[in-house]
Write a protein that holds these residues in place. Structure first.
Motif, PDB file in Angstrom:
ATOM      1  N   ALA A  12       0.894  -1.112   0.120  1.00 25.87           N
ATOM      2  CA  ALA A  12      -0.160   0.075  -0.034  1.00 25.87           C
ATOM      3  C   ALA A  12       0.687   1.271  -0.130  1.00 25.87           C
ATOM      4  O   ALA A  12       0.543   2.278  -0.550  1.00 25.87           O
ATOM      5  N   ARG A  13       1.853   1.142   0.546  1.00 27.41           N
ATOM      6  CA  ARG A  13       2.995   2.443   0.627  1.00 27.41           C
ATOM      7  C   ARG A  13       3.766   2.365  -0.561  1.00 27.41           C
ATOM      8  O   ARG A  13       4.406   3.327  -0.749  1.00 27.41           O
ATOM      9  N   ASN A  14       3.622   1.574  -1.632  1.00 28.05           N
ATOM     10  CA  ASN A  14       4.466   1.495  -2.625  1.00 28.05           C
ATOM     11  C   ASN A  14       3.764   2.610  -3.799  1.00 28.05           C
ATOM     12  O   ASN A  14       2.831   2.145  -4.321  1.00 28.05           O
ATOM     13  N   GLU A  15       4.212   3.642  -3.860  1.00 22.40           N
ATOM     14  CA  GLU A  15       3.940   4.689  -4.502  1.00 22.40           C
ATOM     15  C   GLU A  15       3.515   4.305  -5.952  1.00 22.40           C
ATOM     16  O   GLU A  15       2.346   4.760  -6.573  1.00 22.40           O
ATOM     17  N   ARG A  18       0.456   1.919  -5.930  1.00 23.42           N
ATOM     18  CA  ARG A  18      -0.756   2.442  -5.650  1.00 23.42           C
ATOM     19  C   ARG A  18      -1.272   3.603  -6.778  1.00 23.42           C
ATOM     20  O   ARG A  18      -2.607   3.283  -6.862  1.00 23.42           O
ATOM     21  N   ARG A  19      -0.576   4.095  -7.404  1.00 22.08           N
ATOM     22  CA  ARG A  19      -1.170   4.960  -8.389  1.00 22.08           C
ATOM     23  C   ARG A  19      -1.386   3.945  -9.762  1.00 22.08           C
ATOM     24  O   ARG A  19      -2.571   4.268 -10.074  1.00 22.08           O
ATOM     25  N   GLN A  22      -4.953   2.581  -8.355  1.00 23.36           N
ATOM     26  CA  GLN A  22      -5.922   3.648  -8.140  1.00 23.36           C
ATOM     27  C   GLN A  22      -6.306   4.217  -9.409  1.00 23.36           C
ATOM     28  O   GLN A  22      -7.571   4.696  -9.808  1.00 23.36           O
ATOM     29  N   SER A  38     -11.099  10.653   2.035  1.00 31.98           N
ATOM     30  CA  SER A  38      -9.664  10.438   2.153  1.00 31.98           C
ATOM     31  C   SER A  38      -9.345  11.449   3.466  1.00 31.98           C
ATOM     32  O   SER A  38      -8.067  11.373   3.815  1.00 31.98           O
ATOM     33  N   TYR A  65      -1.098   2.756   9.265  1.00 31.91           N
ATOM     34  CA  TYR A  65      -0.087   3.563   8.402  1.00 31.91           C
ATOM     35  C   TYR A  65       0.755   4.192   9.888  1.00 31.91           C
ATOM     36  O   TYR A  65       1.699   4.926   9.527  1.00 31.91           O
TER      37      TYR A  65
END
Length: 77
Positions: A12-15, A18-19, A22, A38, A65
């Motif tokens: 989930a923290r892997n940008e 995540r992009r 999403q 959010s 988190y």
């Protein structure tokens, strides 16, 4: 913390991941069914909108988190 939980949080923290997730319509649609917003303001607005339609909602601050325990203690009060 269990390996599964650590792994899911790391994903989930892997940008880039995540992009990617999403940007997928199916994933975004699924998330909007279960996530009220959010931030606190969006979640409250969603809850009020649901209430006006006769639904009830429960709002939770999930702390997966949060790395600083003092933040968790502040949220409880």
């Amino acid at each position: 913390m269990r390996l599964w939980q650590r792994s899911m949080i790391a994903l989930a923290r892997n940008e880039p991941l995540r992009r990617f997730m999403q940007s997928r319509a199916t994933m975004s649609e699924l998330a909007t069914r279960f996530v009220g917003g959010s931030d606190v303001v969006e979640a409250a607005e969603t809850s009020l909108r649901l209430h006006s339609k006769g639904y009830t909602a429960s709002l939770y601050y999930l702390g997966e988190y949060v790395e600083d325990v003092s933040v968790i203690k502040r949220k409880r009060h």
